[in-house]
Design an enzyme around this catalytic site. Sequence first.
Site, PDB file in Angstrom:
ATOM      1  N   ALA A 114      44.678  40.486  47.261  1.00 51.48           N
ATOM      2  CA  ALA A 114      45.316  40.890  46.014  1.00 51.48           C
ATOM      3  C   ALA A 114      45.870  42.304  46.054  1.00 51.48           C
ATOM      4  O   ALA A 114      46.337  42.816  45.045  1.00 51.48           O
ATOM      5  CB  ALA A 114      44.315  40.770  44.867  1.00 51.48           C
TER       6      ALA A 114
ATOM      7  N   ASN B  24      36.390  41.550  47.111  1.00 51.54           N
ATOM      8  CA  ASN B  24      37.039  41.387  48.405  1.00 51.54           C
ATOM      9  C   ASN B  24      38.102  42.454  48.636  1.00 51.54           C
ATOM     10  O   ASN B  24      38.342  42.871  49.770  1.00 51.54           O
ATOM     11  CB  ASN B  24      37.652  39.995  48.525  1.00 51.54           C
ATOM     12  CG  ASN B  24      36.605  38.918  48.761  1.00 51.54           C
ATOM     13  OD1 ASN B  24      35.688  39.095  49.553  1.00 51.54           O
ATOM     14  ND2 ASN B  24      36.723  37.813  48.062  1.00 51.54           N
TER      15      ASN B  24
ATOM     16  N   HIS C 204      44.541  47.070  40.450  1.00 48.57           N
ATOM     17  CA  HIS C 204      43.905  47.603  41.656  1.00 48.57           C
ATOM     18  C   HIS C 204      44.546  48.952  41.980  1.00 48.57           C
ATOM     19  O   HIS C 204      45.764  49.039  42.098  1.00 48.57           O
ATOM     20  CB  HIS C 204      44.095  46.648  42.835  1.00 48.57           C
ATOM     21  CG  HIS C 204      43.684  45.240  42.541  1.00 48.57           C
ATOM     22  ND1 HIS C 204      42.372  44.832  42.540  1.00 48.57           N
ATOM     23  CD2 HIS C 204      44.419  44.148  42.223  1.00 48.57           C
ATOM     24  CE1 HIS C 204      42.306  43.541  42.243  1.00 48.57           C
ATOM     25  NE2 HIS C 204      43.536  43.113  42.047  1.00 48.57           N
TER      26      HIS C 204
END
Length: 262
Positions: free
Chosen positions: A118, A185, A215
């Site tokens: 991602a 992850n 993120h």
Amino acid sequence: MKVGFIGFGAIAQYVAQKLPEIDGEIAFVIVRPGREDAAKQAMGAGIETLTSLSDARADVVVDCAGHAGLREHGAEILRAGIPLVTVSIGALADDALRRELTDAAVAGGTQLHLSTGAIGGLDAIASAQVGKLEEVTYKGRKPPKGWKGSPAEDVMDLDNPGSEATVHFEGTAREAALKYPKNANVAAAVALAGLGFDDTGVQLIADPNVDANIHEITARGDFGELTFTILGKTLPDNTRTSALAAMSVVKMIADRNRPIRL
């Protein structure tokens, strides 16, 4: 190109749908015993379902089954000489598993490929690591509902989070990856690209004021400084799965057939 799968969840289904566009086809799907019918319903009635690799072969296998799937089947696939792509990067915070997979890849003369998942910017961090990399941090911010089923439930009320953002985890990437196997992850990928699991700082945040998974990576070293932010959308059919994570797997498979790769 024949592609095997571990698991048949949202990422596996997305990748399977894209295979015809990259000259690929499903070779088989590895599932838990008793889940064969569910896999056929999700991935196609004509697919071959297995409970272990055994004598089956493929040009590449994609692990979409979480940390448990990588633990159970990863080494066997690598020892068989089959390249393995995984999105379960956080599982490598377990040093014993990491050594096992490394030894299996060496024995099989192949590689374990870590999907970028991602996040992006990992190439810059990996390049910066060649020089002196002084600091790398990762912040993961999601709406409170995005943390359901995680240890965040033990420290806050995700159904009534209030109006302010709440940091429900702060520590190292190793701690995050082991404590949040379904949510960290990205933190693990950042760690592996740069300073490692124990020297990468992580914050995980539940924020009622956002409607995307955000993120943010920051890094500092001889190269200079960087800040990298992604506001990620989820797959339409699964609001808990990053669209970019699924797309990154498709790209990694497609790259195997490309004469020029980026």
